[in-house]
Motif scaffolding. Structure first.
Motif, PDB file in Angstrom:
ATOM      1  N   GLY A  58       0.802  -1.220   0.000  1.00  0.00           N
ATOM      2  CA  GLY A  58       0.000   0.000   0.000  1.00  0.00           C
ATOM      3  C   GLY A  58       0.832   1.265   0.000  1.00  0.00           C
ATOM      4  N   CYS A  59       2.099   1.163  -0.394  1.00  0.00           N
ATOM      5  CA  CYS A  59       2.968   2.344  -0.420  1.00  0.00           C
ATOM      6  C   CYS A  59       2.682   3.202  -1.654  1.00  0.00           C
ATOM      7  CB  CYS A  59       4.432   1.925  -0.438  1.00  0.00           C
ATOM      8  SG  CYS A  59       4.968   1.050   1.046  1.00  0.00           S
ATOM      9  N   GLN A  60       2.788   4.508  -1.485  1.00  0.00           N
ATOM     10  CA  GLN A  60       2.661   5.427  -2.609  1.00  0.00           C
ATOM     11  C   GLN A  60       4.029   5.631  -3.240  1.00  0.00           C
ATOM     12  OE1 GLN A  60       0.823   8.913  -0.893  1.00  0.00           O
ATOM     13  NE2 GLN A  60      -1.206   7.955  -0.819  1.00  0.00           N
ATOM     14  N   TRP A  61       4.031   6.090  -4.469  1.00  0.00           N
ATOM     15  CA  TRP A  61       5.292   6.233  -5.181  1.00  0.00           C
ATOM     16  C   TRP A  61       5.241   7.424  -6.137  1.00  0.00           C
ATOM     17  CZ3 TRP A  61       1.458   2.845  -6.595  1.00  0.00           C
ATOM     18  CH2 TRP A  61       1.040   2.846  -7.927  1.00  0.00           C
ATOM     19  N   GLU A  62       6.378   7.732  -6.722  1.00  0.00           N
ATOM     20  CA  GLU A  62       6.481   8.750  -7.764  1.00  0.00           C
ATOM     21  C   GLU A  62       6.981   8.077  -9.029  1.00  0.00           C
ATOM     22  OE1 GLU A  62       9.025  11.895  -6.559  1.00  0.00           O
ATOM     23  OE2 GLU A  62       7.759  12.537  -4.878  1.00  0.00           O
TER      24      GLU A  62
ATOM     25  N   ASN B 288      -2.736  -8.930 -15.680  1.00  0.00           N
ATOM     26  CA  ASN B 288      -1.873  -9.668 -14.770  1.00  0.00           C
ATOM     27  C   ASN B 288      -0.750  -8.816 -14.186  1.00  0.00           C
ATOM     28  OD1 ASN B 288      -1.196 -12.173 -13.507  1.00  0.00           O
ATOM     29  ND2 ASN B 288       0.446 -12.486 -14.999  1.00  0.00           N
ATOM     30  N   LEU B 289      -0.681  -7.527 -14.544  1.00  0.00           N
ATOM     31  CA  LEU B 289       0.408  -6.665 -14.086  1.00  0.00           C
ATOM     32  C   LEU B 289      -0.062  -5.666 -13.033  1.00  0.00           C
ATOM     33  CD1 LEU B 289       2.202  -5.827 -17.462  1.00  0.00           C
ATOM     34  CD2 LEU B 289       2.780  -7.603 -15.805  1.00  0.00           C
ATOM     35  N   TYR B 290       0.798  -5.423 -12.060  1.00  0.00           N
ATOM     36  CA  TYR B 290       0.474  -4.451 -11.010  1.00  0.00           C
ATOM     37  C   TYR B 290       1.776  -3.931 -10.423  1.00  0.00           C
ATOM     38  CZ  TYR B 290      -3.191  -2.497  -7.995  1.00  0.00           C
ATOM     39  OH  TYR B 290      -4.088  -1.661  -7.382  1.00  0.00           O
ATOM     40  N   PRO B 291       1.881  -2.608 -10.161  1.00  0.00           N
ATOM     41  CA  PRO B 291       3.087  -2.093  -9.504  1.00  0.00           C
ATOM     42  C   PRO B 291       3.206  -2.670  -8.095  1.00  0.00           C
ATOM     43  CG  PRO B 291       1.756  -0.303 -10.439  1.00  0.00           C
ATOM     44  CD  PRO B 291       0.914  -1.530 -10.469  1.00  0.00           C
ATOM     45  N   ALA B 292       4.432  -3.038  -7.712  1.00  0.00           N
ATOM     46  CA  ALA B 292       4.662  -3.606  -6.385  1.00  0.00           C
ATOM     47  C   ALA B 292       6.035  -3.175  -5.890  1.00  0.00           C
ATOM     48  CB  ALA B 292       4.579  -5.128  -6.423  1.00  0.00           C
ATOM     49  N   VAL B 293       6.164  -3.041  -4.587  1.00  0.00           N
ATOM     50  CA  VAL B 293       7.461  -2.686  -4.014  1.00  0.00           C
ATOM     51  C   VAL B 293       8.460  -3.771  -4.394  1.00  0.00           C
ATOM     52  CG1 VAL B 293       6.888  -3.774  -1.806  1.00  0.00           C
ATOM     53  CG2 VAL B 293       8.689  -2.070  -1.915  1.00  0.00           C
TER      54      VAL B 293
ATOM     55  N   GLY C 227       8.997   3.387 -10.853  1.00  0.00           N
ATOM     56  CA  GLY C 227       8.512   4.226  -9.764  1.00  0.00           C
ATOM     57  C   GLY C 227       9.481   4.217  -8.603  1.00  0.00           C
ATOM     58  N   LYS C 228       9.527   5.310  -7.866  1.00  0.00           N
ATOM     59  CA  LYS C 228      10.392   5.420  -6.694  1.00  0.00           C
ATOM     60  C   LYS C 228       9.513   5.721  -5.490  1.00  0.00           C
ATOM     61  CE  LYS C 228      14.517   7.834  -4.957  1.00  0.00           C
ATOM     62  NZ  LYS C 228      15.249   6.573  -4.722  1.00  0.00           N
ATOM     63  N   LEU C 229       9.673   4.938  -4.432  1.00  0.00           N
ATOM     64  CA  LEU C 229       8.853   5.157  -3.244  1.00  0.00           C
ATOM     65  C   LEU C 229       9.714   5.471  -2.028  1.00  0.00           C
ATOM     66  CD1 LEU C 229       9.044   2.358  -1.384  1.00  0.00           C
ATOM     67  CD2 LEU C 229       7.497   1.498  -3.123  1.00  0.00           C
ATOM     68  N   ASN C 230       9.071   6.061  -1.035  1.00  0.00           N
ATOM     69  CA  ASN C 230       9.726   6.380   0.222  1.00  0.00           C
ATOM     70  C   ASN C 230       9.255   5.357   1.259  1.00  0.00           C
ATOM     71  OD1 ASN C 230      10.736   7.377   2.592  1.00  0.00           O
ATOM     72  ND2 ASN C 230       9.816   9.412   2.410  1.00  0.00           N
TER      73      ASN C 230
ATOM     74  N   GLU D  96      13.156   0.614  -2.362  1.00  0.00           N
ATOM     75  CA  GLU D  96      12.875   2.014  -2.688  1.00  0.00           C
ATOM     76  C   GLU D  96      12.334   2.202  -4.096  1.00  0.00           C
ATOM     77  OE1 GLU D  96      16.478   4.127  -1.927  1.00  0.00           O
ATOM     78  OE2 GLU D  96      16.313   3.948   0.256  1.00  0.00           O
ATOM     79  N   ARG D  97      11.969   1.126  -4.742  1.00  0.00           N
ATOM     80  CA  ARG D  97      11.430   1.252  -6.101  1.00  0.00           C
ATOM     81  C   ARG D  97      10.252   0.303  -6.303  1.00  0.00           C
ATOM     82  NH1 ARG D  97      16.516  -1.847  -8.327  1.00  0.00           N
ATOM     83  NH2 ARG D  97      15.673  -3.922  -8.806  1.00  0.00           N
ATOM     84  N   THR D  98       9.404   0.671  -7.252  1.00  0.00           N
ATOM     85  CA  THR D  98       8.331  -0.230  -7.654  1.00  0.00           C
ATOM     86  C   THR D  98       8.804  -1.048  -8.847  1.00  0.00           C
ATOM     87  OG1 THR D  98       7.327   1.391  -9.155  1.00  0.00           O
ATOM     88  CG2 THR D  98       6.512   1.326  -6.876  1.00  0.00           C
ATOM     89  N   GLU D  99       8.297  -2.249  -8.926  1.00  0.00           N
ATOM     90  CA  GLU D  99       8.557  -3.127 -10.067  1.00  0.00           C
ATOM     91  C   GLU D  99       7.216  -3.662 -10.548  1.00  0.00           C
ATOM     92  OE1 GLU D  99      12.898  -4.675  -8.358  1.00  0.00           O
ATOM     93  OE2 GLU D  99      11.236  -6.093  -8.573  1.00  0.00           O
ATOM     94  N   TRP D 100       7.191  -4.246 -11.728  1.00  0.00           N
ATOM     95  CA  TRP D 100       5.935  -4.760 -12.272  1.00  0.00           C
ATOM     96  C   TRP D 100       5.797  -6.231 -11.910  1.00  0.00           C
ATOM     97  CZ3 TRP D 100       2.207  -1.637 -13.730  1.00  0.00           C
ATOM     98  CH2 TRP D 100       2.550  -0.320 -14.063  1.00  0.00           C
ATOM     99  N   GLU D 101       4.866  -6.485 -11.033  1.00  0.00           N
ATOM    100  CA  GLU D 101       4.605  -7.842 -10.571  1.00  0.00           C
ATOM    101  C   GLU D 101       3.637  -8.550 -11.504  1.00  0.00           C
ATOM    102  OE1 GLU D 101       5.365 -10.439  -9.219  1.00  0.00           O
ATOM    103  OE2 GLU D 101       4.523 -10.707  -7.205  1.00  0.00           O
ATOM    104  N   HIS D 102       3.991  -9.767 -11.918  1.00  0.00           N
ATOM    105  CA  HIS D 102       3.035 -10.662 -12.573  1.00  0.00           C
ATOM    106  C   HIS D 102       2.275 -11.371 -11.453  1.00  0.00           C
ATOM    107  CE1 HIS D 102       5.668 -10.269 -16.184  1.00  0.00           C
ATOM    108  NE2 HIS D 102       4.520 -10.452 -16.817  1.00  0.00           N
TER     109      HIS D 102
END
Length: 320
Positions: free
Chosen positions: A52-56, A126-131, A63-66, A82-88
């Motif tokens: 549930g982290c927000q990112w830029e 099937n894709l979603y941003p994830a930490v 994406g980069k998150l704090n 500290e980054r988002t990746e694309w989760e399958h």
């Protein structure tokens, strides 16, 4: 006010025209997902998939998150935390292992040699941003229940059991991952264990579709040309469910040539659409100058343009 804006977005998405074609590969899918689906979700209350982290947004699709802002504490990979990746949601390993190409050379070979695998890997549902760290820890583990109550990532509620090779996502997305998994296994005729089915059916029931999941579904449908029927309610996964397999497209065999009719002409007469194993474009019998230029050994035949699109090909740019 937020509810009104969400409702307006949903209405607009429902009326949005489909794009010319879905993304044809994973790299393209990540860019499309950022620009067309999650572009306004970086600062949403739901955040990325697992914590549930927000990112830029950063670069074409990253994406980069704090971590501190969402109470996330890295387990051992500070950089990926500290980054988002694309989760399958359904891992490429999972659906790849049910393709013959994987046995020949793994993911890299599938990406090169199997058009259906490329479609599956680029499927936007099937894709979603994830930490990144949790994405890496989850790897190709199936979803399951993790009994340990010890937090692994600070306030992040997703848990990974490395010994049992299962990952339990936070409650807020359990319904979404269940319905996405149903969709992938149904569309591509994949085999799912009974234990996994029972778990996901329970999550589907306990965590019904929410407004964002509906909006996400409509945005993706505007690009892919179809909805997730397990989100819209058109299909329900029940005990003993038989996958439809409506996303699996097999290339039709070329008809043998005769003395008076060369192979290329035979294909044209039959109305076959030709693509190359080594390319990403398809060619029509009429109006496409390169229709007969593809070597016979490299040809893939389709009966309709819809089949070619579903297999990850695009219409050749020089077609009239």
């Amino acid at each position: 006010m937020k509810k009104l804006l969400l409702l307006l977005s949903l209405v607009l998405s429902c009326n949005a025209p489909a794009l010319a074609a879905p993304p044809s590969n994973f790299s393209e899918a990540k860019v499309v997902a950022k620009e067309k689906i999650y572009n306004d979700q970086a600062n949403s209350a739901l955040g990325e998939l697992y914590c549930g982290c927000q990112w830029e947004w950063e670069g074409k699709s990253g994406g980069k998150l704090n971590p501190k802002a969402c109470g996330y504490q890295p387990r051992n990979q500070n950089e990926r935390a500290e980054r988002t990746e694309w989760e399958h949601i359904v891992p490429a390993w999972t659906f790849g292992h049910q393709r013959q190409c994987w046995q020949k050379g793994g993911r890299e070979f599938c990406e090169k040699d199997d058009p259906v695998f490329r479609v599956m890997e680029a499927n936007l549902f099937n894709l979603y941003p994830a930490v990144g760290e949790v994405n890496g820890d989850r790897g190709n583990f199936s979803y399951g229940m993790v009994t340990s109550k010890k937090p692994q990532y600070g306030q992040c509620q997703t848990k990974v059991d490395f010994a049992q090779k299962v990952a339990e996502p936070r409650d807020e997305v359990k319904g979404l991952v269940a319905r996405t998994t149903f969709y992938m296994f149904d569309r591509y005729n994949l085999n799912m264990s009974r234990q996994q089915q029972q778990l996901l059916m329970a999550w589907n029931k306990e965590h019904p579709v929410k407004p964002w999941e509906k909006l996400r579904d409509q945005r993706i449908a505007a690009i892919m040309g179809h909805n997730n029927p397990f989100v819209t309610g058109e299909r329900v996964w029940t005990d003993g469910y038989k996958p439809v397999g409506d996303g699996v497209v097999s290339a039709i065999a070329a008809k043998p040539a005769t003395v008076s009719q060369p192979a290329a002409a035979t294909a044209s007469t039959a109305g076959a659409i030709i693509a190359s194993k080594n390319g990403n474009s398809y060619h029509l019998p009429e109006g496409c100058p390169s229709y007969s230029a593809i070597k016979e050994k490299n040809r893939v035949y389709f009966e309709t343009e819809a089949q070619a699109l579903a297999a990850g090909y695009k219409k050749a740019g020089n077609c009239k």
